[in-house]
Motif scaffolding. Structure first.
Motif, short mmCIF file in Angstrom:
data_model
loop_
_atom_site.label_atom_id
_atom_site.label_comp_id
_atom_site.label_asym_id
_atom_site.label_seq_id
_atom_site.Cartn_x
_atom_site.Cartn_y
_atom_site.Cartn_z
N LEU A 1 0.79 -1.23 0.00
CA LEU A 1 0.00 0.00 0.00
C LEU A 1 0.83 1.28 0.00
N LEU B 1 -2.92 -5.22 -4.95
CA LEU B 1 -3.59 -4.15 -4.23
C LEU B 1 -2.56 -3.13 -3.81
N GLY C 1 -1.70 1.47 -3.15
CA GLY C 1 -2.21 2.81 -2.96
C GLY C 1 -2.07 3.64 -4.22
N MET D 1 -5.71 -3.23 -8.22
CA MET D 1 -6.77 -2.62 -7.42
C MET D 1 -6.15 -1.53 -6.57
N TRP E 1 -6.49 1.39 -3.63
CA TRP E 1 -7.25 1.88 -2.48
C TRP E 1 -6.36 2.77 -1.63
N ASP E 2 -6.87 3.93 -1.26
CA ASP E 2 -6.13 4.87 -0.42
C ASP E 2 -6.44 4.55 1.04
N ALA E 3 -5.61 3.73 1.66
CA ALA E 3 -5.87 3.27 3.03
C ALA E 3 -5.60 4.38 4.03
N ASP F 1 -16.44 4.30 2.89
CA ASP F 1 -15.32 3.92 2.03
C ASP F 1 -14.77 2.55 2.43
N VAL F 2 -14.64 2.31 3.73
CA VAL F 2 -14.14 1.02 4.20
C VAL F 2 -15.10 -0.10 3.82
N ARG G 1 -17.15 -0.14 1.32
CA ARG G 1 -17.05 -0.33 -0.13
C ARG G 1 -15.82 -1.16 -0.47
N PHE G 2 -14.71 -0.87 0.20
CA PHE G 2 -13.48 -1.62 -0.04
C PHE G 2 -13.67 -3.09 0.30
N ASP H 1 -15.63 -4.71 -2.37
CA ASP H 1 -14.84 -4.88 -3.60
C ASP H 1 -13.91 -6.09 -3.49
#
Length: 351
Positions: free
Chosen positions: A8, A34, A36, A53, A55-57, A71-72, A74-75, A78
């Motif tokens: 990430l 996965l 960032g 994929m 995702w901005d953790a 957002d979490v 949704r992640f 996904d």
């Protein structure tokens, strides 16, 4: 088997994960990486990746977003739709994989492996402990092997990217020296005046010099190129930059993503290495390189983003002449500097 590999962090971090990704991909039918937002361009260049994929953790990156329940959720949804069978969670030695492991468990990933110093409870199936002082590339490969993904026969375990485009008319003939003065954090930058002086020194010695940088670094690259270099600031995306680096004789760069990109295309690196992170874990891997900088400076190991020591002594003690000598050593132009085994390393091939 469908596999997920997570890293990430930034561009360079994802490049260093590449050999472990290849190890996983050799045994998986489908490999998801996965990452960032800052690592996404590198992820799209790695061999073995079938799907990226992003995702901005909220626990990663230089400016992580606030925690947002929507957002979490949704992640997690996904990830669940990916229906992966196993996940390899790659982190730096000072990071915890457990926040991500929890979310992947909620998404139904049945098997997870990570380096972890903390008690993982039910979050990990393979809790691995990395070897002390292991380079990031080696640590990721060790974890992959512990999880059942050894490197396939014939893979040398070095960072690599898919074939970059040839730079063509952008730079002319091969054999130039690239100077990349920027870095993601200020503590790892050498300084505009010193970079400019190094360009002048290289040009006087007969080298053709190319200066590279991101679009937001155009003012910096223009200033540095005044020493007599071709200015490519803002004119190359990640793939084009890889092509420019691949055709260079050597690259002069700080401890930042393009240093690892140069290694991934097999180009020797003069590394202006600020010791805010340890070189044993973050030096260019798998190519001849020279480290310049004071590894005993007071900032050593601080992970500081802005230099905490007045005068930036770890890098400001490096002279343009030092850079020229290192370039000469790597390009074979003159006997030049003998950096010694602790300063120059050609990583042995592994299989």
């Amino acid at each position: 088997m469908r596999a997920l590999v997570a890293r990430l962090d930034s561009f360079g971090d994802v490049l260093l994960a590449g050999p472990a990704v290849r190890a996983v991909a050799a045994r998986a039918e489908h490999t998801v990486l996965l990452c960032g937002p800052r690592g996404a361009p590198a992820a799209r260049m790695l061999p073995g990746v079938d799907q990226v994929m992003v995702w901005d953790a909220p626990w990663a990156g230089f400016q992580p977003p606030a925690v947002d329940r929507t957002d979490v959720d949704r992640f997690v949804d996904d990830i669940a739709r990916l229906r992966v069978d196993t996940g390899l969670l790659l982190t730096s030695f000072h990071q915890s994989p457990l926040p991500l492991a929890l979310l992947l468990r909620l998404a139904g990933v049945p098997r997870l492996a990570a380096d972890c110093a903390d008690y993982p409870g039910a979050l990990l199936d393979v809790r691995h402990r990395r070897a002390p002082r292991a380079h990031e590339v080696r640590a990721a490969l060790d974890l992959a092997e512990a999880a059942g993904f050894p490197l396939p026969e014939g893979d040398d375990g070095r960072p690599a990217v898919t074939e970059p485009p040839a730079p063509g008319a952008l730079v002319g003939e091969d054999g130039y020296v690239v100077v990349h003065p920027g870095a993601a954090v200020p503590a790892r930058r050498w300084g505009t005046e010193r970079c400019t002086a190094a360009v002048r020194e290289l040009v006087r010695a007969g080298y053709r010099v190319v200066v590279t940088g991101a679009p937001e670094e155009r003012e910096l690259t223009a200033a540095v190129a005044r020493g007599g270099a071709l200015d490519l600031g803002g004119r190359t995306g990640p793939a084009e930059l890889a092509g420019v680096l691949a055709h260079a004789a050597a690259v002069v760069v700080g401890n930042t993503g393009p240093a690892h990109l140069a290694a991934a295309v097999g180009t020797p690196v003069v590394s202006l290495f600020a010791p805010v992170v340890p070189a044993e874990r973050w030096a260019p891997y798998g190519v001849p390189h020279v480290l310049l900088g004071d590894e005993r400076a007071p900032c050593a190991g601080s992970r500081a983003r802005v230099c905490p020591v007045p005068g930036h002594p770890c890098l400001n003690g490096v002279s343009p002449e030092d850079v020229l000598a290192a370039v000469e050593k790597l390009t074979g132009r003159t006997p030049g500097l003998d950096p010694g085994p602790e300063r120059m390393e050609r990583t042995e091939r592994t299989s």
